[in-house]
Design a protein around this motif. Structure first.
Motif, PDB file in Angstrom:
ATOM      1  N   LEU A   1      21.096  -6.648   6.019  1.00 59.36           N
ATOM      2  CA  LEU A   1      20.078  -6.054   6.881  1.00 59.36           C
ATOM      3  C   LEU A   1      20.688  -5.558   8.186  1.00 59.36           C
ATOM      4  CD1 LEU A   1      17.127  -8.533   6.258  1.00 59.36           C
ATOM      5  CD2 LEU A   1      17.554  -6.309   5.191  1.00 59.36           C
ATOM      6  N   MET A   2      21.763  -6.219   8.640  1.00 57.91           N
ATOM      7  CA  MET A   2      22.466  -5.722   9.813  1.00 57.91           C
ATOM      8  C   MET A   2      23.007  -4.323   9.555  1.00 57.91           C
ATOM      9  SD  MET A   2      26.002  -7.057  11.566  1.00 57.91           S
ATOM     10  CE  MET A   2      26.926  -6.405  10.155  1.00 57.91           C
ATOM     11  N   LEU A   3      23.594  -4.110   8.356  1.00 59.30           N
ATOM     12  CA  LEU A   3      24.100  -2.788   8.008  1.00 59.30           C
ATOM     13  C   LEU A   3      22.963  -1.769   7.968  1.00 59.30           C
ATOM     14  CD1 LEU A   3      26.665  -3.710   5.205  1.00 59.30           C
ATOM     15  CD2 LEU A   3      27.195  -2.747   7.455  1.00 59.30           C
ATOM     16  N   CYS A   4      21.834  -2.165   7.405  1.00 58.56           N
ATOM     17  CA  CYS A   4      20.678  -1.264   7.352  1.00 58.56           C
ATOM     18  C   CYS A   4      20.288  -0.793   8.750  1.00 58.56           C
ATOM     19  CB  CYS A   4      19.487  -1.959   6.700  1.00 58.56           C
ATOM     20  SG  CYS A   4      19.658  -2.236   4.920  1.00 58.56           S
ATOM     21  N   THR A   5      20.194  -1.731   9.689  1.00 58.97           N
ATOM     22  CA  THR A   5      19.774  -1.369  11.042  1.00 58.97           C
ATOM     23  C   THR A   5      20.857  -0.553  11.757  1.00 58.97           C
ATOM     24  OG1 THR A   5      20.530  -3.528  11.879  1.00 58.97           O
ATOM     25  CG2 THR A   5      18.211  -3.324  11.263  1.00 58.97           C
ATOM     26  N   LEU A   6      22.130  -0.835  11.466  1.00 53.16           N
ATOM     27  CA  LEU A   6      23.198  -0.028  12.052  1.00 53.16           C
ATOM     28  C   LEU A   6      23.106   1.423  11.602  1.00 53.16           C
ATOM     29  CD1 LEU A   6      26.330  -2.367  11.869  1.00 53.16           C
ATOM     30  CD2 LEU A   6      25.204  -1.512  13.940  1.00 53.16           C
ATOM     31  N   PHE A   7      22.668   1.638  10.375  1.00 52.97           N
ATOM     32  CA  PHE A   7      22.480   2.999   9.868  1.00 52.97           C
ATOM     33  C   PHE A   7      21.161   3.611  10.353  1.00 52.97           C
ATOM     34  CE2 PHE A   7      25.573   1.852   6.403  1.00 52.97           C
ATOM     35  CZ  PHE A   7      26.487   2.862   6.682  1.00 52.97           C
ATOM     36  N   GLY A   8      20.401   2.847  11.143  1.00 49.54           N
ATOM     37  CA  GLY A   8      19.193   3.390  11.754  1.00 49.54           C
ATOM     38  C   GLY A   8      17.901   3.102  11.010  1.00 49.54           C
ATOM     39  N   MET A   9      17.958   2.279   9.975  1.00 51.69           N
ATOM     40  CA  MET A   9      16.763   1.979   9.196  1.00 51.69           C
ATOM     41  C   MET A   9      15.849   0.999   9.935  1.00 51.69           C
ATOM     42  SD  MET A   9      16.564   0.334   5.343  1.00 51.69           S
ATOM     43  CE  MET A   9      16.529   1.864   4.391  1.00 51.69           C
ATOM     44  N   LYS A  10      14.545   1.284   9.912  1.00 51.06           N
ATOM     45  CA  LYS A  10      13.544   0.362  10.443  1.00 51.06           C
ATOM     46  C   LYS A  10      13.119  -0.582   9.324  1.00 51.06           C
ATOM     47  CE  LYS A  10       8.883   0.105  12.403  1.00 51.06           C
ATOM     48  NZ  LYS A  10       7.667   0.865  12.783  1.00 51.06           N
ATOM     49  N   LEU A  11      12.981  -1.873   9.647  1.00 49.90           N
ATOM     50  CA  LEU A  11      12.623  -2.877   8.647  1.00 49.90           C
ATOM     51  C   LEU A  11      11.219  -3.408   8.904  1.00 49.90           C
ATOM     52  CD1 LEU A  11      15.955  -4.926   8.666  1.00 49.90           C
ATOM     53  CD2 LEU A  11      15.357  -2.957   7.230  1.00 49.90           C
ATOM     54  N   ILE A  12      10.434  -3.485   7.826  1.00 50.13           N
ATOM     55  CA  ILE A  12       9.094  -4.082   7.894  1.00 50.13           C
ATOM     56  C   ILE A  12       9.080  -5.264   6.925  1.00 50.13           C
ATOM     57  CG2 ILE A  12       6.622  -3.733   7.579  1.00 50.13           C
ATOM     58  CD1 ILE A  12       7.082  -0.734   8.008  1.00 50.13           C
ATOM     59  N   PHE A  13       9.141  -6.481   7.443  1.00 49.60           N
ATOM     60  CA  PHE A  13       9.112  -7.658   6.580  1.00 49.60           C
ATOM     61  C   PHE A  13       7.686  -7.862   6.077  1.00 49.60           C
ATOM     62  CE2 PHE A  13      12.837  -8.232   9.237  1.00 49.60           C
ATOM     63  CZ  PHE A  13      13.791  -8.613   8.308  1.00 49.60           C
ATOM     64  N   THR A  14       7.567  -8.083   4.772  1.00 52.24           N
ATOM     65  CA  THR A  14       6.263  -8.055   4.109  1.00 52.24           C
ATOM     66  C   THR A  14       6.110  -9.287   3.226  1.00 52.24           C
ATOM     67  OG1 THR A  14       6.418  -5.640   4.051  1.00 52.24           O
ATOM     68  CG2 THR A  14       4.742  -6.666   2.656  1.00 52.24           C
ATOM     69  N   GLU A  15       5.027 -10.002   3.404  1.00 49.17           N
ATOM     70  CA  GLU A  15       4.822 -11.202   2.581  1.00 49.17           C
ATOM     71  C   GLU A  15       4.683 -10.805   1.105  1.00 49.17           C
ATOM     72  OE1 GLU A  15       0.626 -10.849   1.378  1.00 49.17           O
ATOM     73  OE2 GLU A  15       1.942 -12.566   1.012  1.00 49.17           O
ATOM     74  N   ARG A  16       5.107 -11.695   0.238  1.00 48.89           N
ATOM     75  CA  ARG A  16       5.376 -11.343  -1.156  1.00 48.89           C
ATOM     76  C   ARG A  16       4.152 -10.840  -1.906  1.00 48.89           C
ATOM     77  NH1 ARG A  16      10.511 -13.299  -2.621  1.00 48.89           N
ATOM     78  NH2 ARG A  16      11.474 -14.413  -0.878  1.00 48.89           N
ATOM     79  N   GLU A  17       2.981 -11.367  -1.593  1.00 55.08           N
ATOM     80  CA  GLU A  17       1.778 -10.930  -2.300  1.00 55.08           C
ATOM     81  C   GLU A  17       1.472  -9.466  -1.990  1.00 55.08           C
ATOM     82  OE1 GLU A  17      -1.204 -11.113  -5.005  1.00 55.08           O
ATOM     83  OE2 GLU A  17       0.231 -12.727  -4.565  1.00 55.08           O
ATOM     84  N   SER A  18       1.546  -9.088  -0.741  1.00 49.96           N
ATOM     85  CA  SER A  18       1.296  -7.699  -0.353  1.00 49.96           C
ATOM     86  C   SER A  18       2.372  -6.773  -0.889  1.00 49.96           C
ATOM     87  CB  SER A  18       1.235  -7.578   1.169  1.00 49.96           C
ATOM     88  OG  SER A  18       0.177  -8.356   1.696  1.00 49.96           O
ATOM     89  N   TYR A  19       3.598  -7.280  -0.929  1.00 51.02           N
ATOM     90  CA  TYR A  19       4.739  -6.476  -1.373  1.00 51.02           C
ATOM     91  C   TYR A  19       4.573  -5.988  -2.804  1.00 51.02           C
ATOM     92  CZ  TYR A  19       9.642  -5.264  -2.368  1.00 51.02           C
ATOM     93  OH  TYR A  19      10.793  -4.619  -2.731  1.00 51.02           O
ATOM     94  N   ARG A  20       3.863  -6.746  -3.616  1.00 51.70           N
ATOM     95  CA  ARG A  20       3.715  -6.381  -5.033  1.00 51.70           C
ATOM     96  C   ARG A  20       3.071  -5.006  -5.196  1.00 51.70           C
ATOM     97  NH1 ARG A  20       2.368 -12.065  -5.578  1.00 51.70           N
ATOM     98  NH2 ARG A  20       4.022 -13.131  -6.741  1.00 51.70           N
ATOM     99  N   ASP A  21       2.160  -4.643  -4.297  1.00 49.97           N
ATOM    100  CA  ASP A  21       1.496  -3.337  -4.364  1.00 49.97           C
ATOM    101  C   ASP A  21       2.201  -2.394  -3.398  1.00 49.97           C
ATOM    102  OD1 ASP A  21      -0.146  -1.125  -4.490  1.00 49.97           O
ATOM    103  OD2 ASP A  21      -2.000  -2.287  -4.514  1.00 49.97           O
ATOM    104  N   LYS A  22       3.261  -1.778  -3.866  1.00 47.17           N
ATOM    105  CA  LYS A  22       4.100  -0.972  -2.986  1.00 47.17           C
ATOM    106  C   LYS A  22       3.388   0.293  -2.510  1.00 47.17           C
ATOM    107  CE  LYS A  22       8.216  -2.902  -5.116  1.00 47.17           C
ATOM    108  NZ  LYS A  22       7.410  -3.881  -5.876  1.00 47.17           N
ATOM    109  N   VAL A  23       2.584   0.875  -3.378  1.00 49.59           N
ATOM    110  CA  VAL A  23       1.844   2.078  -2.980  1.00 49.59           C
ATOM    111  C   VAL A  23       0.881   1.743  -1.846  1.00 49.59           C
ATOM    112  CG1 VAL A  23       0.191   3.823  -3.737  1.00 49.59           C
ATOM    113  CG2 VAL A  23       2.087   3.167  -5.241  1.00 49.59           C
ATOM    114  N   ALA A  24       0.223   0.587  -1.938  1.00 48.54           N
ATOM    115  CA  ALA A  24      -0.699   0.183  -0.881  1.00 48.54           C
ATOM    116  C   ALA A  24       0.038  -0.056   0.436  1.00 48.54           C
ATOM    117  CB  ALA A  24      -1.446  -1.086  -1.298  1.00 48.54           C
TER     118      ALA A  24
END
Length: 290
Positions: free
Chosen positions: A94-117
């Motif tokens: 995740l450090m590499l992701c942020t170094l490349f400029g990516m924004k991270l949204i941590f998402t609880e697992r139940e919500s994560y299942r519906d990616k379109v939502a």
């Protein structure tokens, strides 16, 4: 970007095989390596052609796909956001992701299942946002992976690949069929209960007799290992000089050697293993090698 892929085919000198080769997709790029670039290639082209400048994707905290997407976005002058499955954590990936400029949204697992939502909740009003499924799974991804077959210098009796979503395997099967080859495709699911991989592949390609799934090499499930697998990685790497990862490629090479021991493949057949990269995954299991 990546007009000339550095993805040679190299012979492995490992007993008892006389014709075991590896397609070194891990050499394409340090961070957009292996099947990650294959799967992103046409997605990026599609996004840019539609005027999209913001890539939005999904993955776990140690996802090679997230690092690859972040790096590819930076190289293409695009923004990137990732929904990260689970609680907020900090690690090397995740450090590499942020170094490349990516924004991270941590998402609880139940919500994560519906990616379109998830996408709609945050980005329904962002006309620049472009949805990329977890792992890059898509029709465009299979087109990119099918191109592997056209790059091969000879025809092989067997091609092996590891599988998490089945997208790369679907692309390989598509390439085999399009080029009318007699090659057998052996897919090693890295998740427990990997029979579902065939159903996933069937979303993109007609499943044929070219395909064989070997579902007994998951070593406990996705990102799971055993002492036997760790020992295999150490021995294999020291013997061949080829670095493999515990999540995907180690399970594939273990399967190749074990299937030969069972006389299910001929040690003299022409065998190609696809090295799909993902070597950064070792960072998530570094304590197992200490």
């Amino acid at each position: 970007m990546f007009e000339n892929l550095n993805s040679p085919v190299q012979k492995l000198n490992i007993a008892p095989f006389s014709n075991l080769w590896v397609k070194r997709d891990d050499l394409i790029d340090p961070y957009i390596s292996g099947n990650k670039w294959r799967k992103l290639k046409y997605l990026l082209q599609d996004a840019i052609s539609k005027g999209k400048t913001h890539l939005v994707t999904f993955g776990g905290a140690y996802s090679n796909h997230l690092v690859a997407t972040a790096a590819a976005a930076a190289k293409s002058n695009l923004r990137a956001t990732a929904f990260v499955r689970g609680e907020a954590v900090k690690n090397e990936m995740l450090m590499l992701c942020t170094l490349f400029g990516m924004k991270l949204i941590f998402t609880e697992r139940e919500s994560y299942r519906d990616k379109v939502a998830c996408f709609e909740q945050y980005f329904s009003k962002d006309d620049t946002a472009y949805f990329i499924d977890e792992g890059g799974a898509s029709t465009q991804a299979t087109i990119g992976c099918a191109e592997i077959i056209t790059e091969l210098p000879i025809q092989y009796d067997h091609i092996f690949c590891a599988a998490g979503t089945g997208t790369t395997a679907a692309g390989l099967l598509k390439g085999i069929q399009q080029n009318q080859l007699n090659t057998k495709l052996h897919v090693i699911p890295v998740l427990k209960g990997g029979d579902f991989i065939q159903d996933e592949m069937a979303k993109y390609v007609s499943v044929s007799a070219h395909l064989t799934l070997h579902t007994n090499y998951h070593f406990g499930g996705y990102a799971k290992t055993t002492p036997a697998l760790i020992q295999f990685i150490q021995s294999f790497t020291a013997t061949t000089g080829l670095l493999i990862d515990p999540v995907y490629t180690a399970k594939m090479f273990y399967a190749i050697i074990d299937l030969q021991k069972q006389n299910l493949i001929n040690k003299e057949d022409k065998i190609l293993a696809l090295h799909t990269g993902g070597l950064l995954g070792i960072l998530g299991m570094k304590e197992k090698f200490s």
